[in-house]
Design an enzyme around this catalytic site. Structure first.
Site, PDB file in Angstrom:
ATOM      1  N   ASP A  67       0.807  -1.221   0.000  1.00  0.00           N
ATOM      2  CA  ASP A  67       0.000   0.000   0.000  1.00  0.00           C
ATOM      3  C   ASP A  67       0.839   1.269   0.000  1.00  0.00           C
ATOM      4  O   ASP A  67       2.058   1.232   0.171  1.00  0.00           O
ATOM      5  CB  ASP A  67      -0.969  -0.007   1.201  1.00  0.00           C
ATOM      6  CG  ASP A  67      -0.293  -0.483   2.492  1.00  0.00           C
ATOM      7  OD1 ASP A  67       0.943  -0.451   2.567  1.00  0.00           O
ATOM      8  OD2 ASP A  67      -1.012  -0.893   3.413  1.00  0.00           O
ATOM      9  N   ASN A 136      -7.424  -2.381  14.520  1.00  0.00           N
ATOM     10  CA  ASN A 136      -8.813  -2.712  14.194  1.00  0.00           C
ATOM     11  C   ASN A 136      -8.902  -3.949  13.292  1.00  0.00           C
ATOM     12  O   ASN A 136      -9.947  -4.218  12.720  1.00  0.00           O
ATOM     13  CB  ASN A 136      -9.504  -1.516  13.519  1.00  0.00           C
ATOM     14  CG  ASN A 136      -8.827  -1.118  12.212  1.00  0.00           C
ATOM     15  OD1 ASN A 136      -7.907  -1.789  11.756  1.00  0.00           O
ATOM     16  ND2 ASN A 136      -9.294  -0.041  11.609  1.00  0.00           N
ATOM     17  N   HIS A 138      -7.145  -4.466  10.487  1.00  0.00           N
ATOM     18  CA  HIS A 138      -6.923  -4.277   9.046  1.00  0.00           C
ATOM     19  C   HIS A 138      -5.640  -4.974   8.590  1.00  0.00           C
ATOM     20  O   HIS A 138      -4.709  -5.174   9.368  1.00  0.00           O
ATOM     21  CB  HIS A 138      -6.941  -2.797   8.639  1.00  0.00           C
ATOM     22  CG  HIS A 138      -5.766  -1.973   9.056  1.00  0.00           C
ATOM     23  ND1 HIS A 138      -5.898  -0.671   9.512  1.00  0.00           N
ATOM     24  CD2 HIS A 138      -4.433  -2.224   9.075  1.00  0.00           C
ATOM     25  CE1 HIS A 138      -4.703  -0.182   9.780  1.00  0.00           C
ATOM     26  NE2 HIS A 138      -3.793  -1.100   9.529  1.00  0.00           N
ATOM     27  N   GLU A 143      -9.752  -1.796   5.533  1.00  0.00           N
ATOM     28  CA  GLU A 143     -10.351  -1.464   6.827  1.00  0.00           C
ATOM     29  C   GLU A 143     -11.611  -2.310   7.062  1.00  0.00           C
ATOM     30  O   GLU A 143     -12.171  -2.872   6.122  1.00  0.00           O
ATOM     31  CB  GLU A 143     -10.730   0.024   6.834  1.00  0.00           C
ATOM     32  CG  GLU A 143      -9.534   0.976   6.671  1.00  0.00           C
ATOM     33  CD  GLU A 143      -8.745   1.180   7.953  1.00  0.00           C
ATOM     34  OE1 GLU A 143      -8.629   0.234   8.767  1.00  0.00           O
ATOM     35  OE2 GLU A 143      -8.229   2.297   8.151  1.00  0.00           O
TER      36      GLU A 143
END
Ligand code: F6R
Length: 243
Positions: A67, A136, A138, A143
């Protein structure tokens, strides 16, 4: 799933580097899928040492990263391209033209996503994909969501991710809100996936991802379905799991 529980970050980094080095030794023309963030830095340091000792060479290795932030150019010290040059590529004998990070400044992000998907296919198979995990759950910048995005796409970062990554930016400075990321199918197509986790902040995400239901609200949970998943975590990261 192979779970390797270690004492601390240093041990985790050594083991991850050993596994990646073994892939390079078995096929010195292979493609490595790489990640950024704090977690893999120690792994890269160990790989650099192995290169310096003459144990491995990156001469014919190709790399593809997960990414990049949208809106940061490659010279920006906070960009993931800069991170990779600084933490690995500048210190080994890799040909930089064989290293790939999505372009965060591309004029047309949809075209850039398509280009990146084609590139992943051209460089396939990815021998090993290295991953960290978000607090979280990811992976890459996929996400929590109500579906699994399959291919490379632009993702709006959640407040929790923006907050977690604020540490890489000056106080008061604007943190990017969007990133371009490989999708879940891209990640799952790697032959081997290694996920690393260190520290108490990752404990909940690790439990939800490895022992919870497979669901897009916990993106890393999809890894339970990968045929060659290696989880390397320290005691703190595994502290909410009974292993
Ligand atoms: C980085 C990436 C992210 C990070 C995750 C954990 O390329 O894709 O998923 O792995 O945000 O970041 P750290 O390691 O900084 O805790």
């Amino acid at each position: 799933m192979k779970i390797i529980k270690v004492k601390n970050y240093d041990e985790m980094s050594k083991i991850a580097a050993n596994i990646i080095a073994s892939k390079i030794i078995l096929d010195d023309h292979c493609t490595l899928g790489l990640a950024t963030g704090s977690t893999p830095i120690g792994t890269y340091q160990n790989l650099i040492k192995k290169y310096q000792n003459g144990d491995i060479s990156f001469k014919n290795i190709k790399t593809i990263n997960l990414d990049e932030y949208v809106g940061l150019n490659e010279e920006d010290t906070r960009s993931y391209r800069y991170f990779m040059n600084d933490n690995l590529f500048n210190h080994v004998d890799i040909d930089k033209s064989n290293t790939h990070v999505p372009k965060g400044m591309a004029q047309d992000m949809e075209q850039e996503s398509e280009r990146y998907n084609r590139l992943i296919e051209d460089l396939s198979p990815v021998s090993v994909q290295l991953l960290g995990i978000g607090e979280n759950g990811h992976i890459g910048f996929n996400e929590p969501n109500d579906y699994f995005p399959l291919k490379t796409h632009v993702e709006k970062l959640t407040d929790s991710t923006i907050k977690a990554n604020q540490r890489f930016f000056e106080k008061g400075e604007h943190t990017p809100e969007f990133a371009i990321t490989m999708g879940i199918e891209n990640i799952m197509s790697a032959q081997t996936v290694i996920i690393l986790a260190s520290g108490i902040k990752k404990a909940q995400a690790m439990r939800d991802s490895l022992q919870g239901k497979v669901m897009p609200n916990v993106p890393a949970s999809i890894l339970q379905l990968h045929k060659d998943l290696i989880v390397i975590g320290d005691e703190d990261a595994f502290s909410m799991m009974d292993i």
